[in-house]
Design an enzyme around this catalytic site. Structure first.
Site, PDB file in Angstrom:
ATOM      1  N   CYS A  30       0.818  -1.062  -0.027  1.00  0.00           N
ATOM      2  CA  CYS A  30      -0.049   0.000  -0.264  1.00  0.00           C
ATOM      3  C   CYS A  30       0.852   1.393   0.081  1.00  0.00           C
ATOM      4  O   CYS A  30       2.094   1.204   0.311  1.00  0.00           O
ATOM      5  CB  CYS A  30      -0.805   0.041   1.314  1.00  0.00           C
ATOM      6  SG  CYS A  30      -1.977  -1.406   1.476  1.00  0.00           S
ATOM      7  N   GLY A  57      -1.262   0.441  -4.887  1.00  0.00           N
ATOM      8  CA  GLY A  57      -2.309  -0.026  -4.411  1.00  0.00           C
ATOM      9  C   GLY A  57      -3.498   0.411  -5.498  1.00  0.00           C
ATOM     10  O   GLY A  57      -3.635   1.904  -5.636  1.00  0.00           O
ATOM     11  N   ASN A 131       0.814   0.538   5.835  1.00  0.00           N
ATOM     12  CA  ASN A 131       1.621  -0.290   4.862  1.00  0.00           C
ATOM     13  C   ASN A 131       2.130  -1.263   5.505  1.00  0.00           C
ATOM     14  O   ASN A 131       2.893  -1.162   6.298  1.00  0.00           O
ATOM     15  CB  ASN A 131       2.500   0.489   3.912  1.00  0.00           C
ATOM     16  CG  ASN A 131       3.116  -0.416   3.072  1.00  0.00           C
ATOM     17  OD1 ASN A 131       2.635  -1.140   2.440  1.00  0.00           O
ATOM     18  ND2 ASN A 131       4.319   0.148   2.562  1.00  0.00           N
ATOM     19  N   GLY A 132       1.801  -2.720   5.319  1.00  0.00           N
ATOM     20  CA  GLY A 132       2.337  -3.804   5.967  1.00  0.00           C
ATOM     21  C   GLY A 132       1.459  -5.021   6.329  1.00  0.00           C
ATOM     22  O   GLY A 132       0.168  -4.781   5.977  1.00  0.00           O
ATOM     23  N   CYS A 270      12.214  -5.140   2.761  1.00  0.00           N
ATOM     24  CA  CYS A 270      11.899  -6.186   1.630  1.00  0.00           C
ATOM     25  C   CYS A 270      12.578  -6.000   0.511  1.00  0.00           C
ATOM     26  O   CYS A 270      12.619  -4.951  -0.136  1.00  0.00           O
ATOM     27  CB  CYS A 270      10.231  -5.675   1.351  1.00  0.00           C
ATOM     28  SG  CYS A 270       9.622  -6.703   0.283  1.00  0.00           S
ATOM     29  N   TYR A 276      11.038  -4.781  -7.504  1.00  0.00           N
ATOM     30  CA  TYR A 276       9.882  -4.574  -8.360  1.00  0.00           C
ATOM     31  C   TYR A 276       9.022  -3.345  -7.704  1.00  0.00           C
ATOM     32  O   TYR A 276       8.396  -2.738  -8.377  1.00  0.00           O
ATOM     33  CB  TYR A 276       9.046  -5.739  -8.222  1.00  0.00           C
ATOM     34  CG  TYR A 276       7.669  -5.970  -9.056  1.00  0.00           C
ATOM     35  CD1 TYR A 276       7.503  -5.497 -10.179  1.00  0.00           C
ATOM     36  CD2 TYR A 276       6.644  -6.267  -8.014  1.00  0.00           C
ATOM     37  CE1 TYR A 276       5.926  -5.456 -10.734  1.00  0.00           C
ATOM     38  CE2 TYR A 276       5.357  -6.307  -8.854  1.00  0.00           C
ATOM     39  CZ  TYR A 276       5.050  -5.748  -9.933  1.00  0.00           C
ATOM     40  OH  TYR A 276       3.773  -5.899 -10.426  1.00  0.00           O
ATOM     41  N   SER A 317       8.281  -3.240 -15.685  1.00  0.00           N
ATOM     42  CA  SER A 317       9.092  -3.369 -14.460  1.00  0.00           C
ATOM     43  C   SER A 317      10.347  -4.109 -14.913  1.00  0.00           C
ATOM     44  O   SER A 317      11.609  -4.332 -14.300  1.00  0.00           O
ATOM     45  CB  SER A 317       8.487  -4.168 -13.636  1.00  0.00           C
ATOM     46  OG  SER A 317       8.106  -5.525 -14.013  1.00  0.00           O
ATOM     47  N   ASP A 379      12.171 -10.508 -17.142  1.00  0.00           N
ATOM     48  CA  ASP A 379      11.149 -10.119 -16.234  1.00  0.00           C
ATOM     49  C   ASP A 379      11.821 -10.029 -14.991  1.00  0.00           C
ATOM     50  O   ASP A 379      12.635 -10.757 -14.547  1.00  0.00           O
ATOM     51  CB  ASP A 379       9.941 -10.845 -16.406  1.00  0.00           C
ATOM     52  CG  ASP A 379       8.679 -10.120 -15.831  1.00  0.00           C
ATOM     53  OD1 ASP A 379       8.757  -9.124 -15.629  1.00  0.00           O
ATOM     54  OD2 ASP A 379       7.462 -10.859 -16.226  1.00  0.00           O
ATOM     55  N   ASP A 380      11.071  -9.302 -13.882  1.00  0.00           N
ATOM     56  CA  ASP A 380      11.692  -9.348 -12.820  1.00  0.00           C
ATOM     57  C   ASP A 380      11.088 -10.687 -11.657  1.00  0.00           C
ATOM     58  O   ASP A 380      11.695 -10.812 -10.887  1.00  0.00           O
ATOM     59  CB  ASP A 380      11.151  -7.931 -11.892  1.00  0.00           C
ATOM     60  CG  ASP A 380       9.600  -7.998 -11.926  1.00  0.00           C
ATOM     61  OD1 ASP A 380       9.005  -8.585 -11.006  1.00  0.00           O
ATOM     62  OD2 ASP A 380       9.040  -7.155 -12.805  1.00  0.00           O
ATOM     63  N   CYS A 416       4.670 -14.519   1.205  1.00  0.00           N
ATOM     64  CA  CYS A 416       4.818 -13.377   1.914  1.00  0.00           C
ATOM     65  C   CYS A 416       3.750 -13.056   3.267  1.00  0.00           C
ATOM     66  O   CYS A 416       2.615 -13.227   2.942  1.00  0.00           O
ATOM     67  CB  CYS A 416       4.853 -12.153   1.453  1.00  0.00           C
ATOM     68  SG  CYS A 416       5.285 -10.666   2.527  1.00  0.00           S
ATOM     69  N   CYS A 470      10.721 -14.606   0.722  1.00  0.00           N
ATOM     70  CA  CYS A 470       9.839 -15.340  -0.336  1.00  0.00           C
ATOM     71  C   CYS A 470      10.803 -16.055  -1.173  1.00  0.00           C
ATOM     72  O   CYS A 470      10.237 -16.914  -2.004  1.00  0.00           O
ATOM     73  CB  CYS A 470       9.365 -14.102  -1.106  1.00  0.00           C
ATOM     74  SG  CYS A 470      10.358 -12.776  -1.548  1.00  0.00           S
TER      75      CYS A 470
END
Length: 495
Positions: A30, A57, A131-132, A270, A276, A317, A379-380, A416, A470
Site C-alpha cells: 500500500c 495499490g 502499509n504492511g 523487503c 519491483y 518493470s 522479467d523481474d 509473504c 519469499c
C-alpha cells in the site's frame, strides 16, 4: 467531530480474482502519505502524493484532514483520480493530512476496509494509514474484543488504531499511547497517523516496508511523510532521510522530534521493494532503483547469457534489467512489447474468445521486430506462471523462432506474511517445480533466474539488512503456526 464524504456501495466485485487471470507478480503493498503544513492546501498536496504512489495499490484511496479538532474524511473504492475531484478536495480543510492508497492484504476489497481508519479517543480523533501486515492479528483482535472494542472492519490496520485509542483512553498521551500500541504489534507496519496536534510516522523494528521524510521549503520548514521518494518529488518536497526501523517521528508546530520506541531494531527491508514494488525513480541507498535494477540485469547476463539476436524487458518493470542485460552481454536491446499505459484495473470481464487467444489489453508484440529472431525476454519475477506462458505464446505467434526467458530475481518459493499478497505455497510455481520443469510448462527454449547471492550483492549494502523470505523461507519475524498454516504448506527451500 468527524465529517465524512463518501459514496458508492460497500461491495466491489473483482473478476480478476481467479488464479488464471491473476498476474505473474506479487501484488503491491500500500501507499501512505502524511503532511504537516499549516497555511498550505494539504488535501491537494496529499492527493498528488497519493497519485505518485498509485502503483502501490489500486483498490481504494482516502484522505483525512484535521482542521483543529474536526476531521474531514473522504475515502472510496477506485483509483486516486476516480475517488477525488476538485469539489471533494475543497471540503477537506485543515493544516495536516493523512492519505492512503490500498491493495488489500489483510481484509477484503470493500469500502469499509478503505483507509485511513479514523477513531475517536479521549484526546480527539486519530486517522491511521498502514502499509504492511501484522502476523499476530488473531491474538491482538481477541484482546481488543475482550476489552469491548467495537471492531467494524476486517483489517489489521483498524486493530492498530484501536490499540492506540485503548492506551490513550486509559490515560496515556499521544506519544505514550502510540508506543504502547506498537509494542503489542508484531509484523510489518509503516504507519502515518494524524492527530489534532500533529502527524506521526512509524516503522516496525525491522523496517520491512519503507517510509521516508521530506521537507517543504518555507519558514518554518514543513514536513512530509511518504512510502517512497517519488511521493515527495511530485509536490516539490526535498528528501530528508528515511524513518529508521523502530523509530517514531512526531511532527507538530514545534518541528520534528524522533523517538526510538523499540530496543530490538534490526533492518530487514523487503528486497522486493527494490526489485519491483517501488517506482524506478524512487531513491533508496542514495541512488535510484533504476540504477539497482540495471545492475540486476548486468549480473543476470554474467550468470546466464545465451546466444540471441535481441533482448527486451516486460514493460515496465522488466525494462531496466533488460537494459543492464544488454550492456553486459552485448545482445542488442530493442522493444519487443508495447504496453498500453492507459489500461488501469478493469472490472469488465473479457470475452471467452479474448481469454482463449491471450488477453492483449496491456501488452502487444511488435511483429516486425520479433519475426525470425532469437529473443531474450527479461522479467523481474514469476509467481504462478500462467500469464508468463501466455506471453511466450504471444511472442512465438509474432514470429520469434527462439524464446529465452531471464528473471532478475531468484525463484519465489515462499509466501509473504508482511504485506505482499502472494498465494499459498502450493500456488507458487517455483515451490513445486524445478527450473527445468517451469521452462517446459512455459514452453521457452531456456529459463534462468538470478542467483540469490547476485541479487543481494547488487544492492552494494549489507546483505543481512534485507528480508528475502519469499526466496528462502527465512522469516525475520516469527510467524504464528495458525497464520503459517494458511499459506506455508511445503518444506523450506534452501538456496
Amino acid at each position: 467531530m468527524i465529517s465524512i464524504h463518501s459514496v458508492t456501495s460497500d461491495e466491489y466485485p473483482d473478476p480478476t480474482n481467479s488464479h488464471e487471470n491473476q498476474p505473474d507478480k506479487p501484488e503491491e503493498a500500500c501507499g501512505v502519505f502524511g503532511i504537516y503544513a499549516p497555511g498550505e492546501n494539504v488535501a491537494k498536496l496529499t492527493y498528488f502524493g497519493l497519485y505518485a504512489l498509485q502503483h502501490r495499490g489500486q483498490e481504494s484511496a482516502g484522505i483525512a484532514t484535521f482542521e483543529g479538532t474536526q476531521v474531514h474524511l473522504h475515502k472510496d473504492m477506485g483509483l486516486v483520480s476516480q475517488v477525488f475531484n476538485e469539489s471533494i478536495l475543497d471540503q477537506l480543510l485543515g493544516s495536516l493530512a493523512v492519505g492512503h492508497t490500498r491493495y488489500s492484504t489483510t481484509g477484503s476489497s470493500r469500502r469499509v476496509n478503505a483507509q485511513p481508519a479514523v477513531l475517536e479517543t479521549r484526546l480527539g480523533s486519530l486517522a491511521l494509514a498502514h502499509n504492511g501486515n501484522l502476523v499476530n492479528t488473531v491474538q491482538l483482535r481477541q484482546e481488543l474484543i475482550d476489552n469491548k472494542c467495537n471492531l467494524i472492519t476486517t483489517t489489521d490496520s483498524e486493530m492498530i488504531a484501536f490499540a492506540i485509542a485503548e492506551a490513550i483512553n486509559g490515560g496515556a498521551d499521544w506519544l505514550e499511547g502510540a508506543i504502547q500500541a506498537f509494542q503489542r504489534c508484531k509484523g510489518a507496519f509503516s504507519l502515518v497517523i494524524g492527530t489534532p496536534i500533529g502527524v506521526m510516522g512509524v516503522r516496525d523494528p525491522n523496517g520491512i516496508r519503507p517510509l521516508v521524510i521530506g521537507t517543504l521549503a518555507g519558514n518554518p520548514v514543513r514536513y512530509v511523510l511518504a512510502s517512497e521518494t517519488c511521493g515527495l518529488d511530485i509536490i516539490g518536497a526535498e528528501y530528508l532521510r528515511d524513518v529508521e526501523p523502530g523509530e517514531l517521528v512526531w511532527i507538530t508546530e514545534e518541528g520534528l522530534a524522533s523517538y526510538h520506541w523499540s530496543q530490538k531494531s534490526e533492518r530487514k527491508l523487503c528486497i522486493f521493494e527494490m526489485i519491483y514494488f517501488a517506482r524506478p525513480d524512487s531513491i533508496m541507498h542514495n541512488e535510484s532503483l533504476y540504477s539497482y535494477r540495471i545492475r540486476l540485469g548486468r549480473q543476470l547476463a554474467q550468470e546466464s547469457n545465451v546466444d540471441a539476436d535481441i533482448v527486451f524487458g516486460v514493460p515496465d518493470s522488466g525494462i531496466p534489467a533488460a537494459i543492464g542485460f544488454s550492456q553486459a552481454s552485448g545482445v542488442a536491446y530493442m522493444e519487443g512489447l508495447i504496453k498500453n499505459r492507459y489500461v488501469g484495473r478493469t472490472f469488465i470481464q473479457p470475452t471467452q474468445t479474448m481469454r482463449e487467444s491471450g488477453i492483449r489489453m496491456k501488452l502487444n508484440p511488435l511483429k516486425d521486430v520479433l519475426a525470425g529472431k532469437r529473443v531474450i525476454i527479461v522479467d523481474d519475477s514469476i509467481v504462478r506462471g500462467t500469464t508468463s506462458r501466455k506471453l511466450v505464446k504471444t511472442l512465438r505467434d509474432a514470429g520469434a523462432i527462439e524464446v529465452h526467458m531471464r528473471i532478475s530475481s531468484p525463484p519465489v518459493t515462499h509466501p509473504c506474511f508482511y504485506g505482499i499478497d502472494t498465494d499459498s505455497q502450493d500456488q507458487l510455481i517455483a515451490a513445486t517445480k524445478s527450473v527445468a520443469e517451469i521452462a517446459k510448462q512455459l514452453e521457452v527454449d531456456s529459463l534462468a533466474y538470478l542467483s540469490w547471492e547476485g541479487m543481494l550483492d547488487a544492492t552494494r549494502e549489507d546483505t543481512n539488512s534485507f528480508c528475502s523470505a519469499c526466496f528462502t523461507g527465512n522469516y525475520p519475524v516469527a510467524i504464528p503456526d495458525q497464520v503459517k498454516r494458511s499459506k506455508l504448506i511445503l518444506e523450506k527451500v534452501v538456496v
